[in-house]
Design a protein around this motif. Structure first.
Motif, PDB file in Angstrom:
ATOM      1  N   THR A  38     -11.322  26.708  -5.259  1.00 20.55           N
ATOM      2  CA  THR A  38     -11.777  27.754  -5.737  1.00 20.55           C
ATOM      3  C   THR A  38     -10.846  28.856  -5.578  1.00 20.55           C
ATOM      4  O   THR A  38     -10.462  29.734  -6.750  1.00 20.55           O
ATOM      5  N   LEU A  39      -9.633  29.052  -4.484  1.00 23.05           N
ATOM      6  CA  LEU A  39      -8.824  30.074  -4.749  1.00 23.05           C
ATOM      7  C   LEU A  39      -7.727  29.845  -5.915  1.00 23.05           C
ATOM      8  O   LEU A  39      -7.564  30.768  -6.450  1.00 23.05           O
ATOM      9  N   ALA A  90      -0.397  29.688  -8.887  1.00 26.81           N
ATOM     10  CA  ALA A  90      -1.847  28.763  -9.102  1.00 26.81           C
ATOM     11  C   ALA A  90      -1.649  27.477  -9.793  1.00 26.81           C
ATOM     12  O   ALA A  90      -2.074  26.436  -9.343  1.00 26.81           O
ATOM     13  N   LEU A  91      -0.461  27.181 -10.761  1.00 23.01           N
ATOM     14  CA  LEU A  91      -0.320  26.038 -11.038  1.00 23.01           C
ATOM     15  C   LEU A  91       0.321  25.111 -10.325  1.00 23.01           C
ATOM     16  O   LEU A  91      -0.017  23.739 -10.274  1.00 23.01           O
ATOM     17  N   VAL A 128      -1.859  25.782  -0.927  1.00 24.33           N
ATOM     18  CA  VAL A 128      -3.031  25.142  -0.350  1.00 24.33           C
ATOM     19  C   VAL A 128      -3.723  24.078  -1.178  1.00 24.33           C
ATOM     20  O   VAL A 128      -4.166  22.972  -0.445  1.00 24.33           O
ATOM     21  N   GLY A 129      -3.326  23.928  -2.382  1.00 25.31           N
ATOM     22  CA  GLY A 129      -3.600  22.733  -3.247  1.00 25.31           C
ATOM     23  C   GLY A 129      -3.015  21.321  -2.601  1.00 25.31           C
ATOM     24  O   GLY A 129      -3.739  20.248  -2.617  1.00 25.31           O
ATOM     25  N   VAL A 167      -6.356  36.504  -4.103  1.00 26.75           N
ATOM     26  CA  VAL A 167      -6.187  35.039  -4.298  1.00 26.75           C
ATOM     27  C   VAL A 167      -4.895  34.309  -4.024  1.00 26.75           C
ATOM     28  O   VAL A 167      -4.676  33.394  -3.528  1.00 26.75           O
ATOM     29  N   ALA A 168      -3.893  35.066  -4.560  1.00 25.22           N
ATOM     30  CA  ALA A 168      -2.676  34.602  -4.482  1.00 25.22           C
ATOM     31  C   ALA A 168      -1.998  34.599  -3.031  1.00 25.22           C
ATOM     32  O   ALA A 168      -1.481  33.750  -2.665  1.00 25.22           O
ATOM     33  N   VAL A 169      -2.425  35.707  -2.367  1.00 24.50           N
ATOM     34  CA  VAL A 169      -2.169  35.630  -0.726  1.00 24.50           C
ATOM     35  C   VAL A 169      -2.650  34.321  -0.259  1.00 24.50           C
ATOM     36  O   VAL A 169      -2.328  33.625   0.606  1.00 24.50           O
ATOM     37  N   GLY A 170      -3.933  34.009  -0.568  1.00 28.62           N
ATOM     38  CA  GLY A 170      -4.770  33.111  -0.068  1.00 28.62           C
ATOM     39  C   GLY A 170      -4.187  31.764  -0.346  1.00 28.62           C
ATOM     40  O   GLY A 170      -4.187  30.926   0.624  1.00 28.62           O
ATOM     41  N   ILE A 171      -3.581  31.617  -1.653  1.00 29.22           N
ATOM     42  CA  ILE A 171      -2.999  30.402  -2.064  1.00 29.22           C
ATOM     43  C   ILE A 171      -1.960  30.126  -1.002  1.00 29.22           C
ATOM     44  O   ILE A 171      -1.789  28.943  -0.289  1.00 29.22           O
ATOM     45  N   ILE A 172      -1.086  30.900  -0.698  1.00 26.03           N
ATOM     46  CA  ILE A 172      -0.033  30.714   0.163  1.00 26.03           C
ATOM     47  C   ILE A 172      -0.312  30.881   1.602  1.00 26.03           C
ATOM     48  O   ILE A 172      -0.113  29.665   2.320  1.00 26.03           O
ATOM     49  N   ALA A 173      -1.354  31.858   1.955  1.00 24.57           N
ATOM     50  CA  ALA A 173      -1.502  32.132   3.726  1.00 24.57           C
ATOM     51  C   ALA A 173      -2.198  30.526   4.052  1.00 24.57           C
ATOM     52  O   ALA A 173      -2.010  30.007   5.141  1.00 24.57           O
ATOM     53  N   VAL A 174      -3.170  30.124   3.308  1.00 16.08           N
ATOM     54  CA  VAL A 174      -4.159  29.279   3.613  1.00 16.08           C
ATOM     55  C   VAL A 174      -3.366  28.012   3.729  1.00 16.08           C
ATOM     56  O   VAL A 174      -3.310  26.867   4.389  1.00 16.08           O
TER      57      VAL A 174
END
Lengths: 476, 506
Positions: free
Chosen positions: A335-336, A378-379, A389-390, A454-461
């Motif tokens: 989702t993120l 994201a990529l 996070v991916g 969302v970008a912060v979420g990708i790294i933070a999570v």
């Protein structure tokens, strides 16, 4: 005369659903009085309703209500939060892009809320009827949203295609529900679980029913071979809507599939081979066909198909000890990441409907470093490169599936990510190579805010996975 | 959290310092070129000092020291765990020393100075992280992370078809490593199922393999080993997985290639030594003959290809592949001699190939060409440069008294002694040394000997470059004469590793 006994309603269990539906209805009326040029107000109201529902999550009560048709529990809390988060971000995107492209309508936000309500019903549904209602509500709202860019041909065509194929899928679902009901005499998941026929013709009916329901949900989450609509609809729909449906309906659809698998309990072994075949096909077809795409939205559509295969691995893994953590974490990660990717594409689109291609990204780094960085993140997250996070999502599903005793599926997953890496990295490097004469891309405040979140979420999570895994764990 | 004997997180500082530098560079204005240079140089020098401190503080007793361990995702046993022993300390020292040297010698050839410096610092941080990580998944994180800054360096400032080269550079190793990820999952889950402990700690897992609490059946062990092998063989690179490397290296800006040639490739060999061998000792013995054959083919094939290259950079990248063949031979001998030889060869290859890439960079910057036939008689106009280059070439060939000899000799000795390899492999590998003398000396003769051309004469390089080259040459001579500088630190760790390999293979 016999009294008709209506089951009691525990409002605190359906608090989030209630907030969304009441505000959607109210907003439909309020919107009538908002002038066409000021539709941003509708967007803000819809956003406020979504955030209110998000905040209401922890205050909701665990339990079931409406004659066991709707339930709420710790895992529902995190799923609902993911769905509402996706809605909030998508509303921020839509209020910017729809306005820029001159296709802004108040109904957009009302329909988004209604679709969200459908997703919440799917997540909380504990009866087959609720699941069907949720799916239909979600789908009908999305058919309209896809076609909302009237009079654009691409959008109309996508909406029609989605409608026809979606109706087809719904047909499977209804037949499946009917057969399951016939075999067990109940629509409530917990009761069905206790009455799974152990032999005879009923058992055949039952599993045929389960299979047909899988097909119905398979259309929604675009499992191969039920995926044909995905690239066309993702490409034709306005980009914020694509972002919304690519995450929301996938999360909701998978929760329904997970509910079915959980309901089967040990009997899930019967359909495990089917799930495996679907997972293998979905992962491989998605990532191989994506290589050939030049349209960014089509590429991401195939990528989302491939990711559906990975989630299915997590679902297969959830039949064993590791529980729901892997698929739920993967859905959150997806989702993120997908919101970020579609958000960047949306920011780069002009005021016309031209579809962006890979070549349009050339030299983006020199034009807009921030958007490039977010898209890059994201990529990398889609490709599963640490520390995003991916990566953790991918690792969790791979180890879950290995733990469930399907080690060979882990190898297929590795193969699929190997194919997928090629087009993700190609896109990434395109942004960094060459220069471009096009003017600097500008981003409005609302989508910039959403993109940053969302970008912060990708790294933070990715770095602090416990932040959501604790919640996901609570649900297992 | 576990606090190490120093009382401060030395290894985290080593990982973090370059990152802080990179962030600071990111905050500077694009035009502040001298500020960016200073920051980059300052932070990488601090790191070099820290690494040398770590080297002196390390006790030569084997086992990890300066350990830091913090829970990362506790419910699946994931940790941030780092440690240093006699083997990886050399990798860290090499990585941290080469970074400031490379930056110091960097010419102002780049129009992307800001991103160049920032990316080199990020790369150096990721490399150090990969070398010191003791948690398997943490290692994987850093291992993969090295790809990102390097691919961006190649894509933004490379020459020729930079995007295609960067794509190859990223995708080939990535494909290898996703299979390793599947293997990691398999290994950890198998360990969990047999011992009830969910952990990624490489010490615990290899300990379980050693004392028999983790027993994999033959086919599973070989399958999991294959995943690790594939990742590391592509990264090393070992023939036939090498095709990404020469193209990437040719497209790299010459300053960056010092790092890439010097260090990046060593992660593959290092991972093989540190993870693949102790986890799967039986599979490693089983596969050793086949891998030995690949290593010998690597040595010979790349030497022959190098002979045919006109582009000197391309020649050097094949020479690197050839060197790494010796490293693989040494590692899979699983003897003390072979592994020590492999370790020294890795360090050598960092020093000598790093120096050679620097030399080619200097030549190319003055002449605008890397074709060896465009040069002649450089010795006449630049004698100091010529002398330093000659010593480096000799070191690379493996002339006794210089570092290259020690490493290659020990690797081959190990391969000879190993029951699973033997003299057959060595007799072919030795031909590789003769070939390397042929292509390197021919390059040297053509470029540095002969008559000086009328135009395009090469001048002595800048003092800074001479200084950097001299430091590298001194290191080559020192290691060549006193290899015990390295072995005294590494011996305890290497013999511990070999002991556990012999004990755990059935």
């Amino acid at each position: 005369m016999a009294q008709i006994a209506l089951p009691g309603i525990e409002f605190m269990v359906i608090l989030q659903i209630l907030i969304i539906f009441v505000s959607a209805t109210a907003l439909l009326l309020i919107d009538l009085f908002i002038p066409t040029a000021q539709k941003r107000i509708t967007a803000l109201l819809a956003l406020a309703a979504t955030i209110a529902a998000l905040v209401a999550g922890p205050f909701s009560q665990a339990g079931t209500t409406m004659a066991n048709a709707i339930a709420f529990g710790p895992s529902t809390l995190i799923i609902n939060s993911i769905i509402l988060f996706a809605t909030a971000i998508s509303i921020l995107f839509a209020s910017d892009a729809m306005h820029k492209q001159g296709i802004e309508r108040g109904e957009t936000y009302v329909l988004m809320l209604l679709a969200t309500g459908g997703m919440l019903l799917l997540a909380q549904g504990s009866s087959l009827v609720t699941l069907f209602m949720g799916l239909e509500l979600l789908s009908i709202a999305l058919y309209v949203l896809t076609a909302i860019a009237y009079p654009r041909i691409a959008s109309e065509e996508a909406g029609l295609k989605y409608l026809i194929i979606g109706a087809f899928g719904a047909g499977f679902l209804v037949f499946g529900i009917a057969l399951t009901f016939g075999a067990t005499g109940s629509l409530v998941l917990s009761e069905i679980a206790a009455r799974i026929p152990s032999s005879g013709i009923e058992r055949g009916f039952f599993f045929t029913g389960i299979g047909l329901m899988l097909v119905g949900f398979g259309y929604k989450v675009s499992l191969v071979p039920f995926h044909m609509w995905t690239p066309d609809v993702y490409q034709g729909a306005p980009t914020p809507i694509t972002a919304f449906m690519s995450v929301g309906s996938k999360v909701a659809g998978f929760i329904a599939i997970i509910a079915l698998v959980q309901m089967l309990g040990p009997e899930a072994q019967v359909i495990a081979p089917v799930l495996m075949a679907l997972a293998v096909l979905t992962m491989l077809v998605g990532s191989v066909v994506a290589i050939n795409q030049t349209s960014l939205k089509r590429m991401l559509a195939y990528s989302s198909i491939s990711h559906a295969g990975f989630v299915l691995l997590g679902v297969l893994g959830s039949t064993q000890a590791s529980g729901l953590r892997a698929p739920i974490f993967y859905l959150a990660a997806y989702t993120l990441t997908n919101l970020a990717a579609f958000g960047v594409i949306m920011s780069l689109e002009g005021s016309d409907e031209r579809d962006l291609t890979l070549a349009d990204l050339r030299g983006l780094w020199s034009r807009n470093p921030l958007l490039t960085a977010i898209m890059g993140l994201a990529l990398l997250s889609l490709a599963g490169v640490p520390p995003t996070v991916g990566f953790l999502g991918k690792f969790l599903v791979v180890s879950a599936v290995w733990q469930a005793g399907y080690g060979w599926l882990a190898l297929v997953a590795a193969l699929a990510s190997a194919f997928a890496a090629f087009f993700y990295v190609r896109t990434l490097l395109t942004m960094f190579s060459g220069t471009s004469d096009e003017p600097r891309a500008t981003t409005s405040t609302s989508s910039a805010l959403a993109l940053l979140i969302v970008a912060v979420g990708i790294i933070a999570v990715g770095l602090m996975p416990w932040s959501i895994s604790a919640l996901a764990l609570a649900g297992s | 959290m576990f606090v190490n004997q120093l009382g401060f997180p030395l290894l985290s500082l080593l990982i973090g310092t370059p990152l802080v530098g990179a962030v600071l560079i990111g905050l500077t204005a694009s035009s502040a070129r001298s500020l960016q240079r200073t920051i980059a140089w300052l932070f990488s020098s601090i790191n070099a000092v820290l690494a040398v401190y770590a080297l002196t503080a390390l006790q030569p007793i084997g086992g990890y020291q300066f350990v830091e361990s913090i829970d990362w995702l506790a419910d699946i046993g994931l940790k941030y765990a780092v440690g240093l022993d006699g083997i990886n300390v050399w990798m860290v020292v090499l990585a941290t020393l080469l970074t400031p040297l490379a930056l110091y010698a960097a010419r102002n050839e780049s129009t992307h100075q800001k991103s160049f410096h920032a990316l080199i610092l990020v790369l150096s941080s990721a490399l150090i992280g990969a070398f010191v990580a003791t948690d398997l998944l943490l290692f994987y994180v850093f291992f993969e992370l090295t790809l990102v800054p390097t691919a961006l360096l190649i894509a933004t400032q490379g020459t020729g078809d930079a995007k295609a080269a960067a794509l190859k550079f990223f995708v080939y190793p990535f494909v290898g490593s996703v299979f390793m990820l599947a293997s990691i999952a398999g290994l950890v889950v198998t360990h969990f199922q047999q011992t009830g402990l969910m952990t990624f700690d490489s010490v615990i897992i290899s300990g379980a393999v050693l004392n028999g609490t983790l027993v994999m059946d033959e086919s599973l062990e070989r399958l999991l080993f294959a995943g690790f092998f594939l990742a590391f063989a592509v990264k090393t690179p070992l023939w036939p997985f090498h095709t990404w490397m020469p193209q990437a290296q040719v497209a790299t800006p010459s300053n960056g290639s010092v790092d890439i040639a010097g260090i990046l490739l060593k992660i593959g060999a290092y991972g093989m030594l540190r993870f693949a061998l102790p986890f799967f000792p039986n599979a490693a013995v089983w596969a050793a003959p086949a891998i030995g054959i690949l290593a010998v083919i690597s040595i010979l094939y790349s030497a022959v290809i190098a002979f045919g290259q006109h582009d000197m950079k391309s020649l050097l990248s094949y020479a690197t592949i050839s060197h790494l063949g010796f490293v693989m031979l040494g590692i899979f001998s699983q003897t003390i001699e072979g592994i020590t030889g492999a370790l020294i060869t890795m360090i050598n290859s960092g020093l000598t190939t790093g120096a050679l890439f620097l030399i080619v960079g200097i030549l190319a910057a003055q002449r605008g060409s890397r074709n060896r036939e465009d040069f002649s008689g450089v010795w006449l106009t630049a004698p100091t440069f010529g002398t330093l280059t000659l010593i480096t070439v000799f070191a690379s060939i493996g002339v006794p008294g210089l570092n290259g000899f020690v490493g290659e000799f020990l690797s081959m000795q190990g391969a000879w002694l190993a029951p699973q390899l033997g003299y057959g492999y060595v007799s072919f590998a030795v031909i590789g040394i003769i070939l390397s003398a042929a292509y390197l000396l021919r390059m040297y003769r053509g470029v540095f000997m002969g008559a000086a051309p009328e135009e395009h004469a090469i001048h002595e390089p800048k003092t800074s470059e001479i200084a950097v080259l001299s430091l590298l040459v001194i290191a080559m001579i020192v290691i060549g004469l006193y290899p015990s500088i390295i072995t005294s630190v590494s011996n305890a760790s290497v013999s511990e590793l070999v002991r556990s390999l012999t004990a755990s293979s059935r």
